[in-house]
Design a protein around this motif. Structure first.
Motif, short mmCIF file in Angstrom:
data_model
loop_
_atom_site.label_atom_id
_atom_site.label_comp_id
_atom_site.label_asym_id
_atom_site.label_seq_id
_atom_site.Cartn_x
_atom_site.Cartn_y
_atom_site.Cartn_z
N ALA A 64 6.71 -6.96 -0.98
CA ALA A 64 6.77 -6.15 -1.93
C ALA A 64 5.58 -5.31 -1.94
O ALA A 64 5.28 -4.00 -2.09
N GLU A 65 4.22 -5.95 -1.91
CA GLU A 65 2.93 -5.15 -2.22
C GLU A 65 2.84 -4.49 -0.72
O GLU A 65 2.13 -3.40 -0.76
N ALA A 66 3.10 -5.15 0.29
CA ALA A 66 2.71 -4.26 1.75
C ALA A 66 3.67 -2.97 1.67
O ALA A 66 3.18 -2.06 1.95
N ARG A 67 4.90 -3.23 1.25
CA ARG A 67 5.72 -1.75 1.09
C ARG A 67 4.87 -0.89 0.14
O ARG A 67 4.81 0.24 0.52
N GLN A 68 4.45 -1.42 -0.88
CA GLN A 68 3.85 -0.48 -1.73
C GLN A 68 2.68 0.32 -1.31
O GLN A 68 2.64 1.52 -1.39
N VAL A 69 1.89 -0.46 -0.65
CA VAL A 69 0.63 0.31 -0.06
C VAL A 69 1.07 0.91 1.10
O VAL A 69 0.33 2.17 1.20
#
Length: 413
Positions: A64-69
């Protein structure tokens, strides 16, 4: 609870804390990401790591955080900005040359990318299917006639995408030895900066001459269309065209070649999965998505630098700090994929990040998918008895290359 790190992020080796693990990390089993990635993913969505130069970027390991960045414009892909993380000394050669659009931010990134987007749209790429099928058949004919044994990389996985990207761009395939050798130098993290610069300049010089010829005598290929549609209107310089050609040529053959070889090896290591595809090649498109997830070839992470203080989960990344987004770790995140370490060609969904995410998501993914689908379909149909030709310990993996894969894959049938 939000937490930050008060120590300097870029201050040489003395700035690194003993608790920050060195990165990139070594793999145990070559077919799995380093154990460190899983350990960091359990601890936090982003963790400090220490690079070769003592800098301490954040490593993002959760899906999820990879997509966010990757979709957040507060994280820049511009390698000329202070704080941009370089995972090897050779990668710093990016600093002294104008970037291609993959290392630009919007709006210039979007402007240049749109010039070639149509060439890689699904409908247009699908027209290449019959030609790719003929190439696959021809390569398998030759490999079968000459073997067994055979090196699947040299006989099949490398020439397939090289032939396709040469025809698409209008690059003579007769020069494949030249650009393949120079690509390997550019992607090797153990080469010196001087070697990278020399290889880049020689390959750019070759493409500059080729583009110059196409400007005078255009043909039916991508580079000729790019010149005709844009350079006459001064919205694309000759240097821009050469940099775009360099990006497309390298990415167009290195990534698919290594993904093809790794996919075959992964399937052969899991006989039940291999048998499913041999029994029903119609499963191949779904299997390709699972293989892209399970074997992520961009293995050291996508680099970014923060333009503003930004929250990643419970971590605050300060403006000017480097960030590496580990696609390999995100694709093995149990929050996104049940039993993520298990290869399951019947796994539904395409939520993997093998092609990145956001505005820099891989432009050539429709072509890569099509090549992989046709390649694997051809192999399982014609060589259902394929086996690895040497003990697993003798396989040579590309641990130090920016694109992970195999140097050779000996096979028998």
């Amino acid at each position: 609870m939000t937490h930050t790190d008060a120590t300097p992020s870029h201050g040489g080796p003395s700035a690194a804390r003993a608790a920050d693990p060195a990165y990139p990390a070594h793999r145990g089993c070559p077919m799995d990401p380093p154990a460190l990635l899983g350990e960091l993913r359990q601890q936090a969505p982003a963790s400090r790591v220490t690079l070769w130069d003592g800098s301490r970027p954040w490593l993002v390991t959760r899906h999820a955080e990879a997509r966010q960045v990757l979709r957040d414009e507060r994280f820049s892909a511009d390698s000329t900005r202070d704080g941009f993380p370089f995972v090897s000394p050779s990668a710093t050669a990016l600093r002294d040359s104008p970037p291609s659009f993959i290392r630009m931010d919007p709006p210039e990134h979007d402007r240049q990318r749109r010039m070639v987007t149509q060439e890689f749209m699904i409908k247009r790429v699908s027209r290449l299917g019959p030609r790719i099928e003929r190439i696959v058949d021809d390569l398998l004919d030759d490999m079968i006639a000459a073997g067994p044994p055979a090196d699947l990389v040299e006989a099949f996985a490398l020439p397939l995408p090289s032939l396709v990207i040469c025809e698409l761009l209008g690059v003579p395939y007769a020069d494949h030895g030249f650009f393949q050798d120079h690509s390997r130098v550019l992607l090797n993290q153990n080469t010196s900066v001087a070697e990278v610069r020399a290889a880049r300049d020689e390959l750019s010089g070759y493409l500059r001459e080729l583009v110059g010829e196409k400007a005078v005598r255009p043909q039916d290929d991508l580079l000729s269309r790019l010149l005709a549609d844009h350079t006459d209107h001064d919205d694309l310089t000759m240097d821009d065209t050469v940099r775009m050609a360099l990006l497309l040529l390298i990415a167009g053959h290195e990534t698919t070649a290594n993904m093809t070889a790794l996919s075959v090896l992964d399937l052969l290591r899991h006989p039940r999965q291999w048998e499913l595809l041999c029994a029903d090649p119609g499963r191949v498109p779904g299997a390709v998505e699972e293989l892209l997830r399970h074997q992520t070839i961009v293995h050291t992470g996508l680099p970014r630098v923060a333009l503003a203080d930004t929250e990643i989960g419970d971590v605050t990344v300060r403006a000017g700090e480097g960030v590496l987004v580990s696609l390999a770790a995100a694709n093995r995140d149990e929050r996104a994929f049940p039993e993520p370490d298990r290869l399951d060609v019947e796994r539904p969904g395409r939520r993997h990040l093998a092609f990145g995410f956001g505005v820099h998501q891989c432009l050539g993914q429709p072509l890569a998918r099509l090549e992989l689908q046709i390649a694997l379909t051809g192999i399982v149909r014609r060589l259902p008895g394929l086996r690895i030709g040497v003990p697993a310990g003798e396989l040579s993996f590309r641990h130090t290359m920016a694109v992970f894969g195999l140097f050779h894959l000996p096979v028998v049938w």
